[in-house]
Design a protein around this motif. Structure first.
Motif, PDB file in Angstrom:
ATOM      1  N   ALA A  17      43.291  38.971  34.419  1.00 37.91           N
ATOM      2  CA  ALA A  17      44.014  40.256  34.422  1.00 37.91           C
ATOM      3  C   ALA A  17      43.701  41.036  35.698  1.00 37.91           C
ATOM      4  O   ALA A  17      43.942  40.547  36.782  1.00 37.91           O
ATOM      5  CB  ALA A  17      43.698  41.037  33.165  1.00 37.91           C
ATOM      6  N   SER A  18      43.138  42.231  35.562  1.00 39.98           N
ATOM      7  CA  SER A  18      42.877  43.088  36.720  1.00 39.98           C
ATOM      8  C   SER A  18      41.561  42.779  37.421  1.00 39.98           C
ATOM      9  O   SER A  18      41.314  43.276  38.518  1.00 39.98           O
ATOM     10  CB  SER A  18      42.870  44.552  36.275  1.00 39.98           C
ATOM     11  N   LEU A  19      40.696  41.984  36.798  1.00 34.20           N
ATOM     12  CA  LEU A  19      39.426  41.617  37.444  1.00 34.20           C
ATOM     13  C   LEU A  19      39.723  40.650  38.582  1.00 34.20           C
ATOM     14  O   LEU A  19      40.382  39.628  38.386  1.00 34.20           O
ATOM     15  CB  LEU A  19      38.469  40.969  36.447  1.00 34.20           C
ATOM     16  N   GLU A  20      39.209  40.955  39.768  1.00 33.41           N
ATOM     17  CA  GLU A  20      39.482  40.133  40.944  1.00 33.41           C
ATOM     18  C   GLU A  20      38.403  39.092  41.205  1.00 33.41           C
ATOM     19  O   GLU A  20      38.586  38.222  42.049  1.00 33.41           O
ATOM     20  CB  GLU A  20      39.648  41.028  42.169  1.00 33.41           C
ATOM     21  N   HIS A  21      37.268  39.175  40.505  1.00 33.34           N
ATOM     22  CA  HIS A  21      36.157  38.248  40.739  1.00 33.34           C
ATOM     23  C   HIS A  21      35.584  37.770  39.401  1.00 33.34           C
ATOM     24  O   HIS A  21      35.745  38.426  38.378  1.00 33.34           O
ATOM     25  CB  HIS A  21      35.054  38.936  41.546  1.00 33.34           C
ATOM     26  N   ASP A  22      34.886  36.636  39.465  1.00 30.52           N
ATOM     27  CA  ASP A  22      34.189  36.147  38.279  1.00 30.52           C
ATOM     28  C   ASP A  22      33.050  37.115  37.935  1.00 30.52           C
ATOM     29  O   ASP A  22      32.627  37.915  38.776  1.00 30.52           O
ATOM     30  CB  ASP A  22      33.623  34.745  38.528  1.00 30.52           C
ATOM     31  N   PHE A  23      32.550  37.025  36.716  1.00 21.02           N
ATOM     32  CA  PHE A  23      31.492  37.920  36.261  1.00 21.02           C
ATOM     33  C   PHE A  23      30.518  37.143  35.393  1.00 21.02           C
ATOM     34  O   PHE A  23      30.789  36.013  34.985  1.00 21.02           O
ATOM     35  CB  PHE A  23      32.083  39.101  35.484  1.00 21.02           C
ATOM     36  N   LYS A  24      29.384  37.744  35.109  1.00 22.61           N
ATOM     37  CA  LYS A  24      28.366  37.123  34.260  1.00 22.61           C
ATOM     38  C   LYS A  24      27.959  38.105  33.178  1.00 22.61           C
ATOM     39  O   LYS A  24      28.009  39.321  33.366  1.00 22.61           O
ATOM     40  CB  LYS A  24      27.135  36.737  35.083  1.00 22.61           C
ATOM     41  N   GLY A  25      27.551  37.550  32.038  1.00 26.73           N
ATOM     42  CA  GLY A  25      27.107  38.407  30.956  1.00 26.73           C
ATOM     43  C   GLY A  25      26.612  37.628  29.759  1.00 26.73           C
ATOM     44  O   GLY A  25      26.530  36.402  29.783  1.00 26.73           O
ATOM     45  N   PHE A  42      28.662  41.950  37.935  1.00 26.38           N
ATOM     46  CA  PHE A  42      30.037  41.913  38.413  1.00 26.38           C
ATOM     47  C   PHE A  42      30.080  42.437  39.841  1.00 26.38           C
ATOM     48  O   PHE A  42      29.139  43.072  40.319  1.00 26.38           O
ATOM     49  CB  PHE A  42      30.958  42.737  37.506  1.00 26.38           C
ATOM     50  N   THR A  43      31.175  42.170  40.523  1.00 26.90           N
ATOM     51  CA  THR A  43      31.355  42.640  41.885  1.00 26.90           C
ATOM     52  C   THR A  43      31.656  44.135  41.876  1.00 26.90           C
ATOM     53  O   THR A  43      32.405  44.617  41.022  1.00 26.90           O
ATOM     54  CB  THR A  43      32.515  41.867  42.552  1.00 26.90           C
ATOM     55  N   LYS A  44      31.072  44.846  42.813  1.00 24.33           N
ATOM     56  CA  LYS A  44      31.202  46.308  42.874  1.00 24.33           C
ATOM     57  C   LYS A  44      32.665  46.761  42.870  1.00 24.33           C
ATOM     58  O   LYS A  44      33.005  47.755  42.237  1.00 24.33           O
ATOM     59  CB  LYS A  44      30.478  46.823  44.129  1.00 24.33           C
ATOM     60  N   SER A  45      33.538  46.003  43.519  1.00 27.32           N
ATOM     61  CA  SER A  45      34.946  46.404  43.584  1.00 27.32           C
ATOM     62  C   SER A  45      35.633  46.325  42.213  1.00 27.32           C
ATOM     63  O   SER A  45      36.674  46.943  42.004  1.00 27.32           O
ATOM     64  CB  SER A  45      35.708  45.554  44.595  1.00 27.32           C
ATOM     65  N   ASP A  46      35.056  45.582  41.273  1.00 27.54           N
ATOM     66  CA  ASP A  46      35.615  45.471  39.917  1.00 27.54           C
ATOM     67  C   ASP A  46      35.073  46.538  38.964  1.00 27.54           C
ATOM     68  O   ASP A  46      35.463  46.589  37.799  1.00 27.54           O
ATOM     69  CB  ASP A  46      35.322  44.084  39.326  1.00 27.54           C
ATOM     70  N   GLU A  47      34.183  47.399  39.455  1.00 27.91           N
ATOM     71  CA  GLU A  47      33.520  48.374  38.578  1.00 27.91           C
ATOM     72  C   GLU A  47      34.487  49.263  37.783  1.00 27.91           C
ATOM     73  O   GLU A  47      34.289  49.440  36.575  1.00 27.91           O
ATOM     74  CB  GLU A  47      32.545  49.241  39.375  1.00 27.91           C
TER      75      GLU A  47
END
Length: 81
Positions: A17-25, A42-47
């Motif tokens: 969707a709107s997330l531009e990078h992979d994330f962890k959790g 997550f990447t700062k730009s996705d905050e």
């Protein structure tokens, strides 16, 4: 071979969707074909998007990659009466 996910596993999720990078959790809930992930890295730009999603995302199991399995629960024997 599919990985069996369980609550507490640390995983990487694919961007969607709107997330531009992979994330962890950490997995909070396991469904039949997906998992609910509490996003921790997550990447700062996705905050702004991560905040909008309340730091949670539902991801297909096929799109989640195991990073670290949760430790097995330790069973404590009940004292005899």
């Amino acid at each position: 071979m599919t990985v069996e996910f369980k609550v507490g596993d640390y995983v990487q999720g694919k961007k969607f969707a709107s997330l531009e990078h992979d994330f962890k959790g950490e997995i909070e809930k396991v469904y039949e074909n997906s998992v609910l992930i509490l996003i921790k890295e997550f990447t700062k730009s996705d905050e702004p998007i991560v905040n909008e999603y309340n730091h949670r995302a539902v991801v297909r199991k096929a799109d989640a990659k195991m990073i670290k399995a949760a430790p097995a629960p330790v069973e404590v024997p009940e004292p005899e009466a």
